[in-house]
Design a protein around this motif. Structure first.
Motif, mmCIF file in Angstrom:
data_model
loop_
_atom_site.group_PDB
_atom_site.id
_atom_site.type_symbol
_atom_site.label_atom_id
_atom_site.label_comp_id
_atom_site.label_asym_id
_atom_site.label_seq_id
_atom_site.Cartn_x
_atom_site.Cartn_y
_atom_site.Cartn_z
ATOM 1 N N VAL A 128 0.865 -1.179 0.000
ATOM 2 C CA VAL A 128 0.000 0.000 0.000
ATOM 3 C C VAL A 128 0.898 1.225 0.000
ATOM 4 O O VAL A 128 1.668 1.439 0.934
ATOM 5 N N VAL A 129 0.814 2.015 -1.056
ATOM 6 C CA VAL A 129 1.664 3.191 -1.225
ATOM 7 C C VAL A 129 0.881 4.429 -0.801
ATOM 8 O O VAL A 129 -0.228 4.676 -1.296
ATOM 9 N N VAL A 130 1.474 5.215 0.104
ATOM 10 C CA VAL A 130 0.811 6.413 0.624
ATOM 11 C C VAL A 130 1.748 7.610 0.495
ATOM 12 O O VAL A 130 2.689 7.752 1.280
ATOM 13 N N PRO A 131 1.555 8.480 -0.512
ATOM 14 C CA PRO A 131 2.348 9.714 -0.570
ATOM 15 C C PRO A 131 1.883 10.678 0.514
ATOM 16 O O PRO A 131 0.678 10.879 0.713
ATOM 17 N N ILE A 132 2.839 11.271 1.216
ATOM 18 C CA ILE A 132 2.502 12.102 2.377
ATOM 19 C C ILE A 132 3.296 13.393 2.334
ATOM 20 O O ILE A 132 4.509 13.387 2.117
ATOM 21 N N TYR A 133 2.593 14.506 2.570
ATOM 22 C CA TYR A 133 3.262 15.801 2.675
ATOM 23 C C TYR A 133 2.576 16.637 3.749
ATOM 24 O O TYR A 133 1.394 16.976 3.633
ATOM 25 N N ASN A 134 3.293 16.928 4.822
ATOM 26 C CA ASN A 134 2.793 17.753 5.922
ATOM 27 C C ASN A 134 1.436 17.262 6.431
ATOM 28 O O ASN A 134 0.448 17.991 6.431
ATOM 29 N N PRO A 185 0.273 -11.240 3.946
ATOM 30 C CA PRO A 185 1.491 -10.481 4.236
ATOM 31 C C PRO A 185 1.499 -9.185 3.430
ATOM 32 O O PRO A 185 1.207 -9.185 2.236
ATOM 33 N N TYR A 186 1.823 -8.092 4.089
ATOM 34 C CA TYR A 186 1.730 -6.799 3.423
ATOM 35 C C TYR A 186 2.839 -5.867 3.896
ATOM 36 O O TYR A 186 3.531 -6.130 4.883
ATOM 37 N N GLU A 187 2.986 -4.787 3.158
ATOM 38 C CA GLU A 187 3.838 -3.674 3.555
ATOM 39 C C GLU A 187 3.111 -2.382 3.237
ATOM 40 O O GLU A 187 2.322 -2.319 2.291
ATOM 41 N N VAL A 188 3.361 -1.363 4.029
ATOM 42 C CA VAL A 188 2.839 -0.029 3.760
ATOM 43 C C VAL A 188 4.032 0.860 3.431
ATOM 44 O O VAL A 188 4.932 1.031 4.249
ATOM 45 N N VAL A 189 4.058 1.389 2.219
ATOM 46 C CA VAL A 189 5.159 2.229 1.756
ATOM 47 C C VAL A 189 4.727 3.685 1.882
ATOM 48 O O VAL A 189 4.004 4.209 1.032
ATOM 49 N N ALA A 190 5.133 4.320 2.972
ATOM 50 C CA ALA A 190 4.814 5.726 3.196
ATOM 51 C C ALA A 190 5.935 6.573 2.615
ATOM 52 O O ALA A 190 7.091 6.462 3.031
ATOM 53 N N VAL A 191 5.603 7.418 1.639
ATOM 54 C CA VAL A 191 6.600 8.250 0.963
ATOM 55 C C VAL A 191 6.467 9.679 1.472
ATOM 56 O O VAL A 191 5.492 10.368 1.169
ATOM 57 N N ASP A 192 7.432 10.095 2.281
ATOM 58 C CA ASP A 192 7.435 11.454 2.811
ATOM 59 C C ASP A 192 7.996 12.396 1.762
ATOM 60 O O ASP A 192 9.187 12.362 1.444
ATOM 61 N N ASP A 193 7.135 13.247 1.230
ATOM 62 C CA ASP A 193 7.495 14.122 0.117
ATOM 63 C C ASP A 193 8.116 15.426 0.619
ATOM 64 O O ASP A 193 7.624 16.519 0.335
ATOM 65 N N GLY A 194 9.192 15.305 1.396
ATOM 66 C CA GLY A 194 9.891 16.495 1.871
ATOM 67 C C GLY A 194 9.083 17.326 2.840
ATOM 68 O O GLY A 194 9.111 18.566 2.776
ATOM 69 N N ARG A 215 13.562 16.420 -1.156
ATOM 70 C CA ARG A 215 12.836 17.694 -1.209
ATOM 71 C C ARG A 215 11.404 17.416 -1.629
ATOM 72 O O ARG A 215 11.063 16.301 -2.053
ATOM 73 N N ASN A 216 10.579 18.431 -1.526
ATOM 74 C CA ASN A 216 9.209 18.303 -1.979
ATOM 75 C C ASN A 216 9.182 18.247 -3.508
ATOM 76 O O ASN A 216 9.509 19.215 -4.186
ATOM 77 N N SER A 217 8.821 17.087 -4.049
ATOM 78 C CA SER A 217 8.840 16.874 -5.497
ATOM 79 C C SER A 217 7.458 16.874 -6.111
ATOM 80 O O SER A 217 7.326 16.879 -7.332
ATOM 81 N N GLY A 218 6.419 16.833 -5.290
ATOM 82 C CA GLY A 218 5.063 16.814 -5.810
ATOM 83 C C GLY A 218 4.384 15.476 -5.581
ATOM 84 O O GLY A 218 5.022 14.448 -5.356
ATOM 85 N N HIS A 219 3.067 15.506 -5.653
ATOM 86 C CA HIS A 219 2.271 14.316 -5.357
ATOM 87 C C HIS A 219 2.579 13.163 -6.303
ATOM 88 O O HIS A 219 2.768 12.015 -5.878
ATOM 89 N N GLN A 220 2.621 13.455 -7.614
ATOM 90 C CA GLN A 220 2.837 12.391 -8.587
ATOM 91 C C GLN A 220 4.231 11.758 -8.476
ATOM 92 O O GLN A 220 4.340 10.523 -8.473
ATOM 93 N N PRO A 221 5.325 12.525 -8.354
ATOM 94 C CA PRO A 221 6.627 11.883 -8.138
ATOM 95 C C PRO A 221 6.675 11.060 -6.859
ATOM 96 O O PRO A 221 7.290 9.984 -6.836
ATOM 97 N N ALA A 222 6.045 11.556 -5.787
ATOM 98 C CA ALA A 222 6.035 10.785 -4.539
ATOM 99 C C ALA A 222 5.273 9.476 -4.729
ATOM 100 O O ALA A 222 5.699 8.413 -4.251
#
Length: 327
Positions: free
Chosen positions: A10-16, A38-47, A73-80
């Motif tokens: 489960v991929v979750v882009p996160i910013y502030n 079995p699972y993983e949660v991939v939290a992507v902190d976008d700077g 750095r903050n790269s944006g929702h889509q890159p994250a």
């Protein structure tokens, strides 16, 4: 012990999102633990610039399936989002935003549908947008009608970035050469067997939106120019219309001259100049938009740089050369 190869990522882009993180962790973990997979949660902190990075690391100490990827750095929702998709290891990969407007409980239905019907893509489709403002509902409706007209009816209406992808679909995304993919258009274009799961869109659990009107307009512009040459054809038709109008004005001028009715009139001249100038500037602007995309593609700069990954041995590449123009 976390499984070496999870069945679900489960991929979750996160910013502030420090205010919503406790709610997200509690709700998402309950849903995923109940799946029995079995699972993983991939939290992507976008700077993030608030306490989000520390909160994620604190949550990981209590939740071993939580994996934190931090961008430099903050790269944006889509890159994250792409960073998470490219590094996720599951047989199925679900992308979901952190604001809990897309209910995590829907993930179980998406996974079950994909497994039962052997689907590679399952879209989360919003059955009700009553929590959105009337203006946002109207703009969303216009956007999806326009995209379906340009791209085709295979683009599901009211389906955002809440979707499930199989490993085969993720690998197909990896192989795409284009630099500016708009996932909500590219994913349907792949042509994999797909299905839909509807859900009721909820209010944001906490915090404030990271997608204001300016980014919604940028999304529409990026969607059109990255997936269709229609604006260039519009410029051509406007040019032809300008030529036709000028030809008509020339004919009117000649007739007036022959009839001896030639009098100086600045309004007609003024309007003609305004019309031709507007058409020329619009055509140049549309052409410039495509030239800018060519320039960006030639630069081939990565969309993001990963500062660290709590799974340091992840096999996926650290950079992806896809440039986001939405954020």
């Amino acid at each position: 012990m976390v499984a070496s190869e999870p069945a679900l990522s489960v991929v979750v882009p996160i910013y502030n999102e420090q205010s919503v993180l406790p709610l997200l962790v509690a709700r998402l973990r309950g849903v995923l633990d109940a799946l029995g997979e079995p699972y993983e949660v991939v939290a992507v902190d976008d700077g993030s610039t608030d306490n989000t990075p520390a909160a994620l690391l604190a949550a990981r100490r209590e939740w071993p399936q939580l994996r934190v990827i931090r961008l430099r750095r903050n790269s944006g929702h889509q890159p994250a989002l792409l960073a998470g998709l490219m590094r996720a290891r599951g047989d199925y990969v679900v992308s979901i935003d952190a604001d809990l407007q897309d209910p995590p409980e829907t993930i179980a239905a998406m996974l079950r549908l994909a497994q039962d019907q052997n689907l590679d893509i399952v879209y989360g489709v919003r059955a009700d947008r009553s929590t959105d403002t009337a203006f946002k509902r109207w703009t969303a409706s216009v956007y999806y009608r326009l995209m379906r007209r340009i791209v085709g009816n295979h683009v599901p209406a009211h389906a955002g970035d809440f979707r499930l992808l199989s490993r085969a679909a993720v690998e197909a995304l990896r192989e795409l050469p284009e630099r500016t993919p708009v996932l909500r258009l590219v994913v349907p274009w792949l042509g994999f067997p797909s299905g839909e799961v509807t859900f009721e869109r909820e209010k944001r659990a906490a915090g404030h939106t990271k997608y204001p009107l300016s980014r919604m307009v940028a999304l529409a512009a990026d969607s059109i120019t990255s997936f269709s040459a229609a604006p260039l054809r519009v410029a051509t038709w406007l040019g032809l219309a300008g030529v036709a109008v000028c030809g008509l004005l020339v004919a009117v001028t000649i007739v007036a001259y022959l009839l001896g009715a030639t009098v100086s009139g600045w309004p007609s001249l003024y309007l003609a100049i305004l019309f031709l100038g507007a058409v020329q500037l619009l055509c140049l602007g549309l052409l410039g938009e495509y030239v800018a995309r060519i320039y960006t593609a030639v630069q081939a700069r990565p969309a993001y740089y990963i500062a660290d990954d709590t799974r340091a041995t992840a096999p996926a590449p650290a950079q992806v050369s896809m440039v986001d123009s939405l954020e």
